[in-house]
Design a protein around this motif. Structure first.
Motif, PDB file in Angstrom:
ATOM      1  N   VAL A  74       0.984  -1.220   0.091  1.00 55.15           N
ATOM      2  CA  VAL A  74       0.085  -0.002   0.036  1.00 55.15           C
ATOM      3  C   VAL A  74       0.919   1.111   0.164  1.00 55.15           C
ATOM      4  CG1 VAL A  74      -1.822   1.337   1.172  1.00 55.15           C
ATOM      5  CG2 VAL A  74      -1.576  -1.168   1.152  1.00 55.15           C
ATOM      6  N   TRP A  75       2.047   1.265   0.688  1.00 56.17           N
ATOM      7  CA  TRP A  75       2.873   2.498   0.716  1.00 56.17           C
ATOM      8  C   TRP A  75       3.374   2.915  -0.450  1.00 56.17           C
ATOM      9  CZ3 TRP A  75       3.649   5.922   4.426  1.00 56.17           C
ATOM     10  CH2 TRP A  75       4.768   6.616   4.408  1.00 56.17           C
ATOM     11  N   GLU A  76       3.914   1.824  -1.390  1.00 55.58           N
ATOM     12  CA  GLU A  76       4.425   2.071  -2.805  1.00 55.58           C
ATOM     13  C   GLU A  76       3.403   2.600  -3.579  1.00 55.58           C
ATOM     14  OE1 GLU A  76       7.577   1.983  -3.385  1.00 55.58           O
ATOM     15  OE2 GLU A  76       8.096   1.495  -1.655  1.00 55.58           O
ATOM     16  N   MET A  77       2.064   2.633  -3.463  1.00 53.01           N
ATOM     17  CA  MET A  77       0.885   3.450  -3.993  1.00 53.01           C
ATOM     18  C   MET A  77       0.836   4.784  -3.825  1.00 53.01           C
ATOM     19  SD  MET A  77      -2.133   0.068  -4.416  1.00 53.01           S
ATOM     20  CE  MET A  77      -1.578  -1.200  -5.397  1.00 53.01           C
ATOM     21  N   ILE A  78       1.237   5.188  -2.697  1.00 56.66           N
ATOM     22  CA  ILE A  78       1.143   6.496  -2.246  1.00 56.66           C
ATOM     23  C   ILE A  78       2.199   7.321  -3.186  1.00 56.66           C
ATOM     24  CG2 ILE A  78       1.360   8.326  -0.631  1.00 56.66           C
ATOM     25  CD1 ILE A  78       0.681   6.152   1.505  1.00 56.66           C
ATOM     26  N   VAL A  79       1.725   8.337  -4.003  1.00 57.84           N
ATOM     27  CA  VAL A  79       2.721   9.117  -4.708  1.00 57.84           C
ATOM     28  C   VAL A  79       4.058   9.772  -3.751  1.00 57.84           C
ATOM     29  CG1 VAL A  79       1.134   9.824  -6.512  1.00 57.84           C
ATOM     30  CG2 VAL A  79       1.277  11.332  -4.285  1.00 57.84           C
ATOM     31  N   PRO A  99      -7.703  13.147  16.520  1.00 59.67           N
ATOM     32  CA  PRO A  99      -7.853  12.211  15.152  1.00 59.67           C
ATOM     33  C   PRO A  99      -6.777  12.636  14.135  1.00 59.67           C
ATOM     34  CG  PRO A  99      -9.937  13.355  16.104  1.00 59.67           C
ATOM     35  CD  PRO A  99      -8.868  13.868  16.956  1.00 59.67           C
ATOM     36  N   TRP A 100      -6.759  11.710  13.322  1.00 66.23           N
ATOM     37  CA  TRP A 100      -5.870  11.750  11.986  1.00 66.23           C
ATOM     38  C   TRP A 100      -6.845  12.137  10.711  1.00 66.23           C
ATOM     39  CZ3 TRP A 100      -5.271   8.562   7.841  1.00 66.23           C
ATOM     40  CH2 TRP A 100      -4.446   8.576   6.988  1.00 66.23           C
ATOM     41  N   ARG A 101      -6.444  12.928   9.942  1.00 70.27           N
ATOM     42  CA  ARG A 101      -7.160  12.909   8.647  1.00 70.27           C
ATOM     43  C   ARG A 101      -6.311  13.567   7.475  1.00 70.27           C
ATOM     44  NH1 ARG A 101     -13.006  15.916   7.628  1.00 70.27           N
ATOM     45  NH2 ARG A 101     -12.849  16.092   5.456  1.00 70.27           N
ATOM     46  N   MET A 102      -6.236  12.988   6.541  1.00 67.11           N
ATOM     47  CA  MET A 102      -5.506  13.437   5.430  1.00 67.11           C
ATOM     48  C   MET A 102      -5.986  13.024   4.116  1.00 67.11           C
ATOM     49  SD  MET A 102      -1.236  13.035   4.788  1.00 67.11           S
ATOM     50  CE  MET A 102      -0.626  13.609   3.147  1.00 67.11           C
ATOM     51  N   ASP A 103      -5.883  13.943   3.022  1.00 67.63           N
ATOM     52  CA  ASP A 103      -6.347  13.403   1.614  1.00 67.63           C
ATOM     53  C   ASP A 103      -4.777  13.040   0.878  1.00 67.63           C
ATOM     54  OD1 ASP A 103      -8.726  14.183   2.011  1.00 67.63           O
ATOM     55  OD2 ASP A 103      -8.862  16.001   0.930  1.00 67.63           O
ATOM     56  N   ILE A 104      -4.945  11.747   0.497  1.00 70.45           N
ATOM     57  CA  ILE A 104      -3.733  11.349  -0.068  1.00 70.45           C
ATOM     58  C   ILE A 104      -3.826  10.702  -1.650  1.00 70.45           C
ATOM     59  CG2 ILE A 104      -1.906   9.366   0.204  1.00 70.45           C
ATOM     60  CD1 ILE A 104      -3.109   8.820   3.232  1.00 70.45           C
ATOM     61  N   ARG A 105      -2.754  11.053  -2.425  1.00 75.39           N
ATOM     62  CA  ARG A 105      -2.886  10.653  -3.783  1.00 75.39           C
ATOM     63  C   ARG A 105      -2.214   9.339  -4.046  1.00 75.39           C
ATOM     64  NH1 ARG A 105      -0.254  13.588  -8.087  1.00 75.39           N
ATOM     65  NH2 ARG A 105       0.732  14.793  -6.758  1.00 75.39           N
ATOM     66  N   MET A 106      -2.760   8.598  -4.420  1.00 78.14           N
ATOM     67  CA  MET A 106      -2.473   7.172  -4.770  1.00 78.14           C
ATOM     68  C   MET A 106      -2.377   6.817  -6.351  1.00 78.14           C
ATOM     69  SD  MET A 106      -3.768   5.513  -1.437  1.00 78.14           S
ATOM     70  CE  MET A 106      -2.623   4.236  -1.258  1.00 78.14           C
ATOM     71  N   ARG A 109      -3.860   0.133  -8.694  1.00 76.24           N
ATOM     72  CA  ARG A 109      -3.405  -0.906  -9.389  1.00 76.24           C
ATOM     73  C   ARG A 109      -3.839  -0.948 -11.019  1.00 76.24           C
ATOM     74  NH1 ARG A 109      -2.770  -6.420  -6.038  1.00 76.24           N
ATOM     75  NH2 ARG A 109      -0.667  -5.785  -5.518  1.00 76.24           N
ATOM     76  N   ASP A 110      -5.243  -0.241 -11.187  1.00 74.90           N
ATOM     77  CA  ASP A 110      -5.514  -0.430 -12.361  1.00 74.90           C
ATOM     78  C   ASP A 110      -5.124   0.928 -13.067  1.00 74.90           C
ATOM     79  OD1 ASP A 110      -6.811   2.076 -11.161  1.00 74.90           O
ATOM     80  OD2 ASP A 110      -8.829   1.355 -11.541  1.00 74.90           O
ATOM     81  N   GLY A 111      -3.956   1.443 -12.756  1.00 76.85           N
ATOM     82  CA  GLY A 111      -3.305   2.510 -13.474  1.00 76.85           C
ATOM     83  C   GLY A 111      -3.841   3.864 -13.285  1.00 76.85           C
ATOM     84  N   ARG A 112      -5.097   4.118 -12.481  1.00 75.67           N
ATOM     85  CA  ARG A 112      -5.640   5.257 -12.472  1.00 75.67           C
ATOM     86  C   ARG A 112      -5.036   5.955 -10.928  1.00 75.67           C
ATOM     87  NH1 ARG A 112     -11.721   5.049 -11.508  1.00 75.67           N
ATOM     88  NH2 ARG A 112     -11.482   7.320 -11.192  1.00 75.67           N
ATOM     89  N   GLN A 113      -4.990   7.199 -11.035  1.00 80.44           N
ATOM     90  CA  GLN A 113      -4.311   7.914 -10.014  1.00 80.44           C
ATOM     91  C   GLN A 113      -5.825   8.317  -9.083  1.00 80.44           C
ATOM     92  OE1 GLN A 113      -2.159  11.946  -9.583  1.00 80.44           O
ATOM     93  NE2 GLN A 113      -0.568  10.407  -9.748  1.00 80.44           N
ATOM     94  N   THR A 141     -11.985  11.116  -5.197  1.00 80.58           N
ATOM     95  CA  THR A 141     -11.306  11.746  -6.478  1.00 80.58           C
ATOM     96  C   THR A 141     -12.359  12.490  -7.201  1.00 80.58           C
ATOM     97  OG1 THR A 141      -9.925   9.528  -6.725  1.00 80.58           O
ATOM     98  CG2 THR A 141     -10.405  10.776  -8.814  1.00 80.58           C
ATOM     99  N   ASP A 142     -13.545  12.107  -7.227  1.00 86.90           N
ATOM    100  CA  ASP A 142     -14.562  12.953  -7.932  1.00 86.90           C
ATOM    101  C   ASP A 142     -14.766  14.285  -7.497  1.00 86.90           C
ATOM    102  OD1 ASP A 142     -14.934  10.853  -9.899  1.00 86.90           O
ATOM    103  OD2 ASP A 142     -16.702  10.135  -8.851  1.00 86.90           O
ATOM    104  N   LEU A 143     -14.858  14.266  -6.125  1.00 88.95           N
ATOM    105  CA  LEU A 143     -14.729  15.561  -5.150  1.00 88.95           C
ATOM    106  C   LEU A 143     -13.755  16.208  -5.633  1.00 88.95           C
ATOM    107  CD1 LEU A 143     -16.148  17.036  -2.951  1.00 88.95           C
ATOM    108  CD2 LEU A 143     -14.954  16.083  -1.209  1.00 88.95           C
TER     109      LEU A 143
END
Length: 236
Positions: A74-79, A99-106, A109-113, A141-143
């Motif tokens: 999972v870690w390797e999928m994070i940009v 509390p922890w909260r963060m928006d993460i770009r990943m 596996r299907d090639g989509r970001q 992503t849509d948001l």
């Protein structure tokens, strides 16, 4: 032969209640649009999932078993530019017990970001210094795309207002140019060789005036629809 008999009714009931509780959790997690997880950080700094629901498969294409067995998948999928931010934010959450909260770009596996919003709540009890978060992951992503489109629309609206203001001021200047050109034409005698150049000035002013009308239409988000007009009727 020596035999013993023991009443294990309560133990069986407890085991049945535990199975029912786990089954209920699976049903709730399966109905959730993202992924439900429990994540821990050991005193040695090791990160791992102790539980993550089936939703992670749809989220980034990784099975729950893979994610639990090796967090590195999972870690390797994070940009790369977000990995240090994840470390910092989780450290702050652990130190402040907030509390922890963060928006993460990943990179799924299907090639989509994809943008994944993580939210977690640290447990107050920390056996042997281990910190555990219980939380959820959501696909936003849509948001994010909507936010980007809204920001672009706001920029375009600002450009439109700026264009409108410039067009108004420029049109005032053109009015003065056209008025003075008309006065100049009245002073020129018939056949004056300068008449042609003055008409060129007036034509250029007219073309510039057309441009200002287009800018005004853009600033008002209007479509240009030229039409014939009876000015006298309009004034009346």
């Amino acid at each position: 032969v020596v035999q013993t008999v023991e009443d294990i009714t309560e133990r069986v009931r407890t085991e049945q209640a535990l199975v029912a509780s786990e089954e209920k959790l699976r049903h709730i997690a399966a109905a959730f649009p993202g992924a439900v997880y429990q994540f821990c950080l050991t005193p040695a700094g090791e990160m791992r999932f102790t539980y993550i629901s089936e939703g992670v498969r749809e989220l980034i294409g990784v099975s729950p078993d893979e994610a639990i067995a090796d967090f590195g998948v999972v870690w390797e999928m994070i940009v790369p530019e977000h990995r240090e931010l994840v470390n910092q934010s989780m450290t702050q959450s652990a130190m402040a017990n907030q509390p922890w909260r963060m928006d993460i770009r990943m990179n799924a596996r299907d090639g989509r970001q994809r943008w994944v919003r993580g939210t977690g709540y640290p447990e107050s009890e920390r056996p042997e210094g281990m910190i555990r978060w219980n939380g959820i992951f959501l696909d936003v992503t849509d948001l994010k795309e909507l936010e980007s489109n809204l920001l672009q629309a706001q920029k375009m609206e600002s450009v439109g207002r700026l264009a409108g203001g410039i067009a108004h001021d420029f049109n005032n200047i053109l009015t003065a140019i056209r008025g003075n050109v008309d006065l100049l034409l009245e002073t020129l005698a018939p056949g004056d060789e300068r008449t042609e150049e003055v008409h060129e000035i007036r034509d250029a002013a007219e073309r510039a005036s057309t441009l200002t009308r287009q800018l005004l239409a853009f600033s008002r988000k209007q479509f240009l629809q030229p039409r014939e007009l009876d000015l006298n009727a309009l004034v009346r």
